[in-house]
Design a protein around this motif. Structure first.
Motif, mmCIF file in Angstrom:
data_model
loop_
_atom_site.group_PDB
_atom_site.id
_atom_site.type_symbol
_atom_site.label_atom_id
_atom_site.label_comp_id
_atom_site.label_asym_id
_atom_site.label_seq_id
_atom_site.Cartn_x
_atom_site.Cartn_y
_atom_site.Cartn_z
ATOM 1 N N SER A 37 -7.713 3.330 -5.751
ATOM 2 C CA SER A 37 -7.255 4.694 -6.007
ATOM 3 C C SER A 37 -6.075 4.710 -6.969
ATOM 4 O O SER A 37 -6.008 5.552 -7.876
ATOM 5 N N LYS A 71 0.819 -1.214 0.000
ATOM 6 C CA LYS A 71 0.000 0.000 0.000
ATOM 7 C C LYS A 71 0.852 1.264 0.000
ATOM 8 O O LYS A 71 0.494 2.266 -0.618
ATOM 9 N N LYS A 72 1.988 1.221 0.700
ATOM 10 C CA LYS A 72 2.839 2.405 0.810
ATOM 11 C C LYS A 72 3.410 2.811 -0.547
ATOM 12 O O LYS A 72 3.528 3.998 -0.845
ATOM 13 N N PHE A 78 0.469 4.374 -2.600
ATOM 14 C CA PHE A 78 0.102 5.657 -2.015
ATOM 15 C C PHE A 78 1.192 6.698 -2.253
ATOM 16 O O PHE A 78 0.912 7.844 -2.605
ATOM 17 N N ILE A 107 -8.689 8.424 0.464
ATOM 18 C CA ILE A 107 -8.092 7.094 0.353
ATOM 19 C C ILE A 107 -8.067 6.407 1.712
ATOM 20 O O ILE A 107 -8.478 5.243 1.859
ATOM 21 N N THR A 124 -6.091 12.548 -0.218
ATOM 22 C CA THR A 124 -5.384 11.784 0.805
ATOM 23 C C THR A 124 -6.347 11.267 1.874
ATOM 24 O O THR A 124 -6.315 10.088 2.244
ATOM 25 N N GLU A 168 1.332 7.815 -5.993
ATOM 26 C CA GLU A 168 0.168 8.630 -6.336
ATOM 27 C C GLU A 168 0.276 10.041 -5.755
ATOM 28 O O GLU A 168 0.098 11.034 -6.483
ATOM 29 N N TYR A 223 -6.548 1.457 -1.556
ATOM 30 C CA TYR A 223 -5.286 1.903 -2.129
ATOM 31 C C TYR A 223 -5.132 1.384 -3.559
ATOM 32 O O TYR A 223 -4.647 2.093 -4.441
#
Length: 263
Positions: A198, A116-117, A120, A176, A173, A123, A195
Motif C-alpha cells: 500500500s 508498519k506504523k 501506515f 490495508i 484503511t 499514508e 503495508y
C-alpha cells in the motif's frame, strides 16, 4: 527462490512472452473494462486492475521491461480502441512509461522499510491532508474551468465530494488491515506485506499520477484545466491505492505459489 533470482532465471524469450501477455491484459483492463469519461473529462480514467498489472510487471521483469510495457500498452490501446477522431497525446503515454519504470525501484526501496506504523501513519496522514485540501478548494471556489467552459460548483457537490472521499479513506484503511490479515493466513512468508504494498502504491500514485501525471495532462489538455485535473487525480487516488493494494497482494501470493518464490 527469491524474486530477483526468479527474474534472473527467466530467459529473454520468457521475459518477452510475459511482456506480451502483460501488454494484452493491461490493454483490455485499461481500454475495455476501464471507467472512462472521455466525452466529459478526457483525462479521467479508472482502470480496474490495469495499473496493478503494470506495477507487478515492473517488479517481476525489471524497470526496462516495465517501461516498454507501459509505453506499448498505451500506444497499442490507442491505435486499437480509441476513436480515430481522438488525438494522440504522447504525454499520456509518458505517464504509463514512467509508472512501468519507477515501480520496480519504489517497491525495492519500500521493501527495506519494516516499520508498519510509520508507513501506515504517513499514508493516512497524507490522505487526510489531501481530503482537507480538496474540501477547502471546493469551499473557497465557486467555479471550475474546463477548456473554454466554466462550471459552477453546487452546494451539494461541496458536501457530497468530501463525504465520498472520507468514505474512500475509511475503505482504504480497512483494505490495508484486511488485506494484511487475509493474505497472511494464506502465505507463511510474504514477498511484501500489505503495508509495504500500500505504501509503495501510495508513492507511485503521488509521484507518477498526481505530480507527473497532472503536469503531463496539463501540457496535453491545457493548463486552464490544471485545477480540475489535479482535483480529479487526487480523488482517483482514493480509489486506485486500495484497489492496487489488494490486486498486487493477490498476484504476489499467486506468483509465490506458482513459482515457489520465497522471501
Amino acid at each position: 527462490m527469491k524474486l530477483d533470482l526468479l527474474r534472473s532465471n527467466l530467459s529473454q524469450v520468457q521475459k518477452i512472452t510475459f511482456a506480451g501477455i502483460f501488454i494484452s491484459l493491461i490493454i483490455i483492463l485499461q481500454k475495455v473494462l476501464a471507467i472512462n469519461y472521455i466525452p466529459i473529462v478526457p483525462f479521467l480514467r479508472i482502470s480496474l486492475g490495469g495499473c496493478a498489472l503494470l506495477i507487478f510487471a515492473s517488479i517481476l521483469l525489471g524497470p526496462w521491461y516495465g517501461l516498454l510495457i507501459g509505453v506499448a500498452e498505451d500506444l497499442l490501446g490507442y491505435l486499437i480502441f480509441d476513436p480515430k477522431s481522438m488525438s494522440f497525446f504522447p504525454q499520456i503515454t509518458a505517464i504509463y512509461g514512467l509508472m512501468g519504470f519507477v515501480s520496480y525501484f519504489i517497491f525495492m526501496l519500500v521493501r527495506q522499510i519494516k516499520n508498519k506504523k510509520i508507513m501506515f501513519g504517513i499514508e493516512i496522514t497524507s490522505f487526510v491532508g489531501i481530503l482537507t485540501a480538496v474540501t477547502l478548494f471546493l469551499l473557497l471556489n465557486n467555479e471550475l474551468t474546463l477548456y473554454s467552459s466554466t462550471y459552477t460548483i453546487e452546494n451539494w457537490q461541496r458536501i457530497a465530494i468530501p463525504l465520498i472521499l472520507f468514505g474512500l479513506l475509511t475503505l482504504l484503511t480497512i483494505c490495508i488491515i484486511f488485506t494484511e490479515k487475509y493474505f497472511k493466513k494464506r502465505s507463511d512468508s510474504q514477498l511484501f506485506n500489505a503495508y509495504q504494498v500500500s505504501f509503495a502504491c501510495f508513492i507511485i500514485e503521488v509521484v507518477v499520477m498526481i505530480l507527473f501525471g497532472t503536469l503531463m495532462k496539463g501540457l496535453a489538455f491545457g493548463f486552464q484545466t490544471y485545477s480540475v485535473i489535479l482535483i480529479t487525480q487526487l480523488m482517483v487516488g482514493f480509489i486506485n491505492i486500495p484497489l492496487n493494494t489488494f490486486l498486487i497482494s493477490y498476484i504476489m501470493i499467486f506468483a509465490k505459489r506458482k513459482f515457489n518464490v520465497q522471501e
